[in-house]
Design a protein around this motif. Structure first.
Motif, PDB file in Angstrom:
ATOM      1  N   ARG A   1      -8.366 -76.468  -4.645  1.00  0.00           N
ATOM      2  CA  ARG A   1      -9.632 -77.118  -4.277  1.00  0.00           C
ATOM      3  C   ARG A   1     -10.626 -77.079  -5.427  1.00  0.00           C
TER       4      ARG A   1
ATOM      5  N   LEU B   1      -7.325 -81.468  -0.248  1.00  0.00           N
ATOM      6  CA  LEU B   1      -7.829 -82.656  -0.940  1.00  0.00           C
ATOM      7  C   LEU B   1      -8.707 -83.485  -0.023  1.00  0.00           C
ATOM      8  N   ASP B   2      -9.601 -84.233  -0.615  1.00  0.00           N
ATOM      9  CA  ASP B   2     -10.479 -85.102   0.149  1.00  0.00           C
ATOM     10  C   ASP B   2      -9.688 -86.346   0.562  1.00  0.00           C
TER      11      ASP B   2
ATOM     12  N   ARG C   1     -12.063 -80.329  -7.766  1.00  0.00           N
ATOM     13  CA  ARG C   1     -13.498 -80.641  -7.747  1.00  0.00           C
ATOM     14  C   ARG C   1     -14.165 -80.487  -9.097  1.00  0.00           C
TER      15      ARG C   1
END
Lengths: 498, 498
Positions: free
Chosen positions: A292, A328-329, A296
């Motif tokens: 993460r 993940l987004d 980012r």
């Protein structure tokens, strides 16, 4: 060698047309006579092309400013069925195009197999212009020409026909009638050229033709001072190109010499590697947190990530992927399951559907099975001729190298389980109402081909494990171990890359 | 009425869940138990959806900032097969999106029929935000809600399932765990909201729900203070939605009352209109010159042109189209031949493939046959149920009105020939080597349905000849007359519009 040109880049000479070509002009009467015959033949050929969907035929129209490229195009729109014509024009790359591989925008806009596509300002335009202006070095230019050469080779091997025309007028000559439209995008950008620039352009063009004239896709110079001559000549070339396509599939080039790799990958696997439940929980949390954080990082916004998952059936690819997607987004993520190509896809170059799915900057694409199917299932099931899957190793390396050069991080995993473990999992799937749908007859058949797949795997790893995108072979006998190992390797690769 | 909600926009109550819902929370133990069952059922349902390709299922996730929309999304990525999930997020329109109809970007990005699509920031986001900020009037807002209502109705009628969720937390409440990702795009833009803005948002939201809650696509409020409760509840709603799809095709709404139009269009045609060769040459040149000039006017750069050609078989559409394309820049032109939909297209809303082909600013799209096939061949050949083709008149009018509102000029031609003339042309085609391929068995069959097509034409003209986009019925017995007449009408329409 193609009947319609030679690969030294000089004008194509066909004995029975030599006399006419010496003149390079046609009277209006002669034009009308030839036009009637030619149009009929072209319409027939176009109809054949639509029926056989063995195409597309791409016509690259380059040349001097006054050569009448626009006029020529109108003529074809007059002669042919417009529903199957497309025109592409590319100016300098804009927006996201600037951050993707050079060839990306040409790949994703490739016309369908029943089309005749005219390119004004093709993939040659940008490198040519940049070189003339001195924006790129001679080495970079040669490198791009080499990329293009291989791109065109792949297209031709996959059934695309390429006709590369250089419309030529001598200084002082010029198309008699004024063009009805502004000159094309490409040419508008050349506008404020000095005499020195023009000489440099001539040099760059000669070099370009030398580097990219191949037997399969030669450059053909078309004397264009007389529009009548020019249009009939180009019409003939297009006609020959479409007709040549029809007889295409029979010709197969001999496969490149390729020694099978020694059986090794699966034999070196330690299937005993395990992770206890507690350890698993800890390490999973740790690597997920790291993943993460890595994704980012502000510098990832200019990069992208392509994950490839291949492996034995039932090795647990889906589970491993879910441990990643969790970090993940979803808005910037796509997971692509690769299935057998649709009928339309089957008529197009095999890499096309993957080019259309490569991630743009800041995004992540995960391929659950991938273009490596070309050298795995398509090889083992004999769906693709030997020469084509053997050439695919180099084509795939090119593909990944282009992505990497544009900033994509490519990470490839092979999840491996033993034959016994696979059997156990298949049997468990048969019993589970939740997982039954995951098991198909094809899975059992693939199992019978275990040894063929093993050879295919060894060859694939030998030929496509590159320094920048090595294969990670992950023992998956123990799911916990495999999931954590995939995450660990992924974090490591991202750490190195960012 | 849908079993999962009512259309007053209030929270959905299902008697046997009422007690649980009164609490709106779940203990972790209870959550784990329900999660296991739910996941199994969801995976099964997802598998069914993939097999039947009766979808897609679209889940619109809106709601308060702290409601945990991102968390919820992660849960689904954990639960389901990621290869069949897509997430869409739309911020304010950018670039060309600003110059296209509001709904264009939602249309062209519609997920395939085997997908479950999550929308963060759906088509509601933009009007909602613009209204709160006062950028659009109450009337414009209501107008956009009406457009959306009809858009959703069309989607539902075409087999798309819509689940519109409003995740709700009372002020002071809030999701317990911090979201792992930044809040979604939509919400980021709401950032600097004053208290007054928030109150206005609440009013706008209530109005939005009232206007767009329909029996087929109701808004459902989901109490979201407790993530356990929220995720299980949404999971259940998604499950019910997928299951409802399965039984979908059987329910057919009764066709709207629709009186057949009187037989008139073809009977009023003067098939005797002719043009001599010389006159033809003069007028053709004149209108082609005018068309070139009109299209090159600077104000056309902000507009676009959509030409629709329909007509009797062999009426000469192709020839008329070529007289137009001759005047246009091929780079900004696409001629689309409309054939029977591919298998993939047949599983998607019929207007989708046309939405994907509408011209962007400065461009021209020509449809050689078009979406009007819905009310012509699909009606006559009974390929589409009666209620669906009858509803298509209004849907098509909506489609064209949206294009026109965004600046597209829509011009529609019907080329008409008599039965005798058609027979003559068919016979001539049979004899001509050049045109033989243009004649198919289907053409002969269509000829037998002459009278059915005549009724379909009359109804089509009666229902879709609007003030802004009237049908131009052009007698085409004499090709020269028809070609010039088409050009003349086109120039006239462009002159009026620019």
């Amino acid at each position: 060698m193609s009947p319609i040109g030679n690969y030294t880049g000089r004008q194509s000479i066909n004995p029975d047309r030599a006399t006419k070509m010496a003149e390079h002009s046609l009277s209006d009467d002669e034009f009308e006579k030839q036009e009637a015959e030619l149009t009929e033949a072209l319409l027939d050929a176009q109809y054949e092309l639509r029926k056989s969907i063995k195409g597309p035929v791409l016509v690259l129209i380059s040349g001097n400013d006054a050569a009448g490229k626009a006029e020529l195009l109108y003529r074809f729109y007059d002669w042919l069925d417009n529903r199957f014509l497309v025109t592409r024009a590319f100016a300098l790359p804009e927006g996201v195009e600037q951050r993707m591989p050079h060839l990306w925008r040409y790949w994703i806009s490739l016309p369908g197999p029943d089309k005749l596509g005219f390119y004004l300002g093709s993939w040659y335009h940008q490198p040519q212009m940049c070189r003339v202006r001195g924006d790129i070095s001679a080495e970079a230019f040669e490198q791009q020409m080499e990329e293009i050469r291989r791109f065109e080779q792949l297209l031709v091997n996959e059934g695309v026909a390429l006709l590369k025309l250089w419309l030529e007028v001598e200084p002082g000559e010029g198309s008699s009638s004024a063009p009805e439209v502004p000159t094309d995008v490409a040419m508008r950008e050349w506008g404020d050229f000095s005499q020195a620039d023009r000489e440099q352009l001539e040099r760059v063009t000669r070099r370009m033709m030398t580097l990219t004239s191949t037997p399969e896709a030669p450059w053909i110079r078309v004397p264009s001072a007389d529009p009548n001559y020019r249009d009939i000549e180009v019409g003939r070339l297009v006609l020959e190109q479409i007709r040549a396509l029809r007889n295409k599939t029979e010709r197969r080039s001999p496969p490149p010499p390729l020694a099978p790799a020694p059986r090794s990958v699966l034999q070196q696997i330690d299937y005993g590697l395990r992770l206890g439940k507690e350890e698993y929980g800890e390490q999973l949390a740790r690597y997920q947190q790291e993943l993460r954080a890595l994704i980012r990082r502000p510098d990832f916004a200019g990069r992208s990530l392509l994950l490839v998952f291949e492996g034995t059936d039932a090795a647990g690819k889906g589970g491993a992927i879910r441990r990643i997607t969790r970090c993940l987004d979803p808005r910037y993520l796509r997971v692509h399951g690769t299935r057998a190509p649709t009928e339309e896809e089957a008529h197009q170059p095999y890499l096309l559907r993957f080019w259309r799915r490569v991630p743009t900057p800041g995004r992540v694409a995960i391929f659950d099975r991938s273009y490596y199917g070309r050298v795995l299932v398509e090889r083992v099931e004999k769906l693709t001729p030997v020469d084509r899957w053997q050439q695919a190793y180099a084509e795939i390396n090119d593909f990944e190298a282009q992505l990497q050069a544009a900033g994509t991080i490519v990470v490839k995993f092979w999840l491996a389980i033993s034959e016994q473990e696979q059997l156990k999992r298949f049997q468990a799937r048969e019993r589970s109402p939740l997982k039954r749908y995951k098991l198909t007859d094809e899975d059992w058949r693939n199992r019978e081909r275990w040894s063929d797949y093993e050879q295919a795997l060894d060859d694939m790893v030998a030929h496509t494990s590159t320094a920048a995108a090595p294969w990670h072979i992950v023992p998956a006998e123990n799911k916990r171990y495999a999931r954590v190992e995939v995450l660990r390797l992924l974090c490591q690769r991202l750490r190195e890359a960012l």
